[in-house]
Design a protein around this motif. Sequence first.
Motif, mmCIF file in Angstrom:
data_model
loop_
_atom_site.group_PDB
_atom_site.id
_atom_site.type_symbol
_atom_site.label_atom_id
_atom_site.label_comp_id
_atom_site.label_asym_id
_atom_site.label_seq_id
_atom_site.Cartn_x
_atom_site.Cartn_y
_atom_site.Cartn_z
ATOM 1 N N SER A 5 0.921 -1.291 -0.067
ATOM 2 C CA SER A 5 0.029 0.009 0.052
ATOM 3 C C SER A 5 0.886 1.435 -0.044
ATOM 4 N N VAL A 6 1.812 1.077 0.731
ATOM 5 C CA VAL A 6 2.808 2.317 0.716
ATOM 6 C C VAL A 6 3.534 2.645 -0.640
ATOM 7 N N TRP A 7 4.063 1.547 -1.165
ATOM 8 C CA TRP A 7 4.789 1.638 -2.260
ATOM 9 C C TRP A 7 3.866 2.051 -3.434
ATOM 10 N N LEU A 8 2.855 1.287 -3.824
ATOM 11 C CA LEU A 8 1.685 1.820 -4.725
ATOM 12 C C LEU A 8 1.110 3.108 -4.400
ATOM 13 N N GLY A 9 0.778 3.647 -3.269
ATOM 14 C CA GLY A 9 0.237 4.553 -2.896
ATOM 15 C C GLY A 9 1.257 5.898 -3.125
ATOM 16 N N LEU A 10 2.482 5.687 -2.934
ATOM 17 C CA LEU A 10 3.627 6.850 -3.104
ATOM 18 C C LEU A 10 3.622 6.857 -4.692
#
Length: 272
Positions: free
Chosen positions: A223-228
Amino acid sequence: MRRALLGGLLLAVSAAPLGVFLMLRRMSLMGDAMAHGILPGAAIGFWIAGLSLPAMTLGGLTAGLVMAGIGALVSRHTGLREDASLAALYPISLASGILLLGLAGRRLDLLGLLFGSALAVDRDTLEAMIGVSVVSLSTFVLIYQTLLLDSLDPIFLRTVSRLGPAAYALFLGLVVLNLVVGFQAIGALMMVGLMILPAVAARFWSQRLPMHIAIAALLGMLSVWLGLLLSYYVALPSGPAIVATAGAFYFFSVVFGPVRGLLRRNFSPIPI
């Protein structure tokens, strides 16, 4: 962005077991209440020392613990359910924090504080995220067995040990600490989404607690990777982009998860 990515991945790993136990203990709303509760302390820290990470972190940590303590005291001495007392306290905390920031009379990126900004993650903030992640995971490993017994059978735990209240207090402290240190990149109101959504989504993929925690950490990191990436290429706030991505994983898990997912429940073969 690289600092935000590294810090966000570390927070996802350290917040995952906390979110799983919040869900296991049916305290998911407490995380939301604490996320609101840190705002007055962070505002006071800003009022005293300006944009000082140590001051705002210490203020937010103190305010979050005080609010959790007040909620527990009100519940214990009045008979009001703890979730109801916290639900009454968190809008007060949110309003108080915003009013204190307004009374400070100084410019502050309020949207960045509430919803996160990847550009706010400087070297000091990243070091704080690394330190909190290490402390949080180490402490969680130490209290894991006691916290598990306290969550599943507190009466039995009281007969064999007196460490239950101490483990519970440390657990709440870790929740507040992760919420406070994450408000720079994820946002004060968004960090609880990174803590809870992957934990709830992971529930549809495994019934074994260690695997549940591992899947929650993996979903949080994705979620962090794709969200950023989404926030960078579409020019969106980083915190909401991360939480929206975690929300997408949640809905996917609700539908396709092998453990009580909608498709599994409605279209599995009838046993003979």
